[in-house]
Design an enzyme around this catalytic site. Sequence first.
Site, PDB file in Angstrom:
ATOM      1  CB  CYS A 111      70.270 -28.269  57.831  1.00 34.27           C
ATOM      2  SG  CYS A 111      69.645 -26.683  58.122  1.00 34.27           S
TER       3      CYS A 111
HETATM    4  C1  LIG Z   1      74.385 -24.760  57.842  1.00 36.45           C
HETATM    5  S1  LIG Z   1      75.358 -23.161  57.486  1.00 36.45           S
HETATM    6  C2  LIG Z   1      76.656 -23.433  58.154  1.00 36.45           C
HETATM    7  C3  LIG Z   1      77.409 -22.567  59.056  1.00 36.45           C
HETATM    8  C4  LIG Z   1      78.638 -22.363  59.792  1.00 36.45           C
HETATM    9  N1  LIG Z   1      79.112 -23.530  60.363  1.00 36.45           N
HETATM   10  C5  LIG Z   1      78.769 -21.214  60.700  1.00 36.45           C
HETATM   11  O1  LIG Z   1      79.356 -21.767  61.766  1.00 36.45           O
HETATM   12  O2  LIG Z   1      78.191 -20.177  60.445  1.00 36.45           O
HETATM   13  C6  LIG Z   1      75.560 -23.603  55.626  1.00 36.45           C
HETATM   14  C7  LIG Z   1      76.555 -22.434  54.779  1.00 36.45           C
HETATM   15  O3  LIG Z   1      76.799 -22.776  53.815  1.00 36.45           O
HETATM   16  C8  LIG Z   1      76.505 -21.829  52.843  1.00 36.45           C
HETATM   17  N2  LIG Z   1      76.224 -22.511  51.526  1.00 36.45           N
HETATM   18  C9  LIG Z   1      75.135 -23.154  51.091  1.00 36.45           C
HETATM   19  N3  LIG Z   1      75.193 -23.500  50.065  1.00 36.45           N
HETATM   20  C10 LIG Z   1      76.471 -23.374  49.507  1.00 36.45           C
HETATM   21  C11 LIG Z   1      77.015 -23.683  48.293  1.00 36.45           C
HETATM   22  N4  LIG Z   1      76.470 -24.375  47.317  1.00 36.45           N
HETATM   23  N5  LIG Z   1      78.242 -23.101  48.140  1.00 36.45           N
HETATM   24  C12 LIG Z   1      78.815 -22.210  49.147  1.00 36.45           C
HETATM   25  N6  LIG Z   1      78.273 -22.045  50.191  1.00 36.45           N
HETATM   26  C13 LIG Z   1      77.176 -22.562  50.270  1.00 36.45           C
HETATM   27  C14 LIG Z   1      75.456 -21.000  53.387  1.00 36.45           C
HETATM   28  O4  LIG Z   1      75.611 -19.503  53.010  1.00 36.45           O
HETATM   29  C15 LIG Z   1      75.697 -20.995  54.870  1.00 36.45           C
HETATM   30  O5  LIG Z   1      76.460 -20.039  55.341  1.00 36.45           O
END
Ligand SMILES: C[S@@+](CC[C@H](N)C(=O)[O-])C[C@H]1O[C@@H](n2cnc3c(N)ncnc32)[C@H](O)[C@@H]1O
Length: 398
Positions: A111
């Site tokens: 986000c």
């Molecule tokens: C907003 S959180 C979503 C969390 C999830 N819906 C939950 O219930 O815990 C975004 C997630 O995306 C992962 N993330 C961010 N950028 C990423 C990328 N480029 N590739 C893979 N994972 C990524 C982060 O580690 C984080 O766990």
Amino acid sequence: MEKGIKRKNSKDSSSELDSNKQKKSKSDNNEETKEELRILEFFCGIGGMHYAFEQSGMKGTVVASFDINVNTNSCYQHNFNIKPVTTIIDSLKVEKIQSYKANCWLMSPPCQPYTRGGKKLDDEDRRAAGLLNLINILPKLDNPPKYIFVENVVNFEVSRSREKLIKQLDEMGYEMNEHLVTPTQFGIPNDRARYYLSARLPLKEKAVRGKYLESERFYREPNFINKIEESELPPLSDYREDLTKEEESKYSVPDEYILKRYKFRFDIVKPDENKCSCFTKAYGSHHVIGTGSFLQTEKFDKKYDFDNPETLLDLGLRFFSPNEVALLHAFPIKYEFLNKSKDSRAPDYSTISKHTFSFPETMTQIQRYKALGNSLNVHVVAMLLKHVLFNYDNKDFQ
Ligand SMILES: C[S@@+](CC[C@H](N)C(=O)[O-])C[C@H]1O[C@@H](n2cnc3c(N)ncnc32)[C@H](O)[C@@H]1O
């Protein structure tokens, strides 16, 4: 036999819960279901989308989940016994995605590119690259997913990233619904307003491309929820973990955090109140402003004054524990964390989830808060999946 706490039904969410219990067994045995859902869960974190899918009562399997974070991936594996693919979603290729033969994508992309108060670099932020890659992959797939669900922060709805996503989906003939809703509308005493997109490929003859982009489409209140007044929400005490004084002291807000924040207000709530604020990933740290509410545990009649922060020091302020935050986020935490002695209206989500939720011992307190702050409200997503994305009540989709 597993012991449970006795729980009164809270108006909205528990009646959904009961109907879900029936739907769960119905859908588990429902041979009439026309298609088996094969789900990819992107940006899976601690699996909020996976639990939401289980709580939606639909039949299907999460065939793969993806995240770059090793801590949340270990929590995911601890609970689901599935190891998420530890990879950067920005570099996933068409062939790899195609190999899973999935017909449903669930995702909550980072986000930070859109957060109010952030730099709002939007599609130019490197953290948007994962979502943009998935948007680019979509039209290249032989069989694009029939269902797509996206969660993000408020403000995403005015972003260029959303514009790109919607345009792509519209060109491909997806039917779409967008909502801005918060858990209090679903009977949960926690504020967490979020953006949700439900998109599905309609039957071919129903697809009218370009229609969505031109139409007035935004954020109608979902028609399946009943209006609930704040005073009708269960009190926060119903979500309170059964902690000894000593255990509770682990979550005390250090005096220096309070004194350092001279003249700044932070959110203090009492156990008999019916709402707490949104928990962010910085909750539990020294960032005390706007990261989530503190629970007052003593001197309930005392008048305090933010201009004289010493008056706050004997209120017994503590952080909500990770298990309490998890329950407020509707994760199916295990009974043993809860106060079994009281007649709580906090629903027991573990009865409608195939998997329960707990943290692996290796996860530190700060990592737990961070993972929860990044996660989502499972019940809200479950209800949107059930009533909007899969339109469970519509016989076309059963
Ligand atoms: C907003 S959180 C979503 C969390 C999830 N819906 C939950 O219930 O815990 C975004 C997630 O995306 C992962 N993330 C961010 N950028 C990423 C990328 N480029 N590739 C893979 N994972 C990524 C982060 O580690 C984080 O766990």
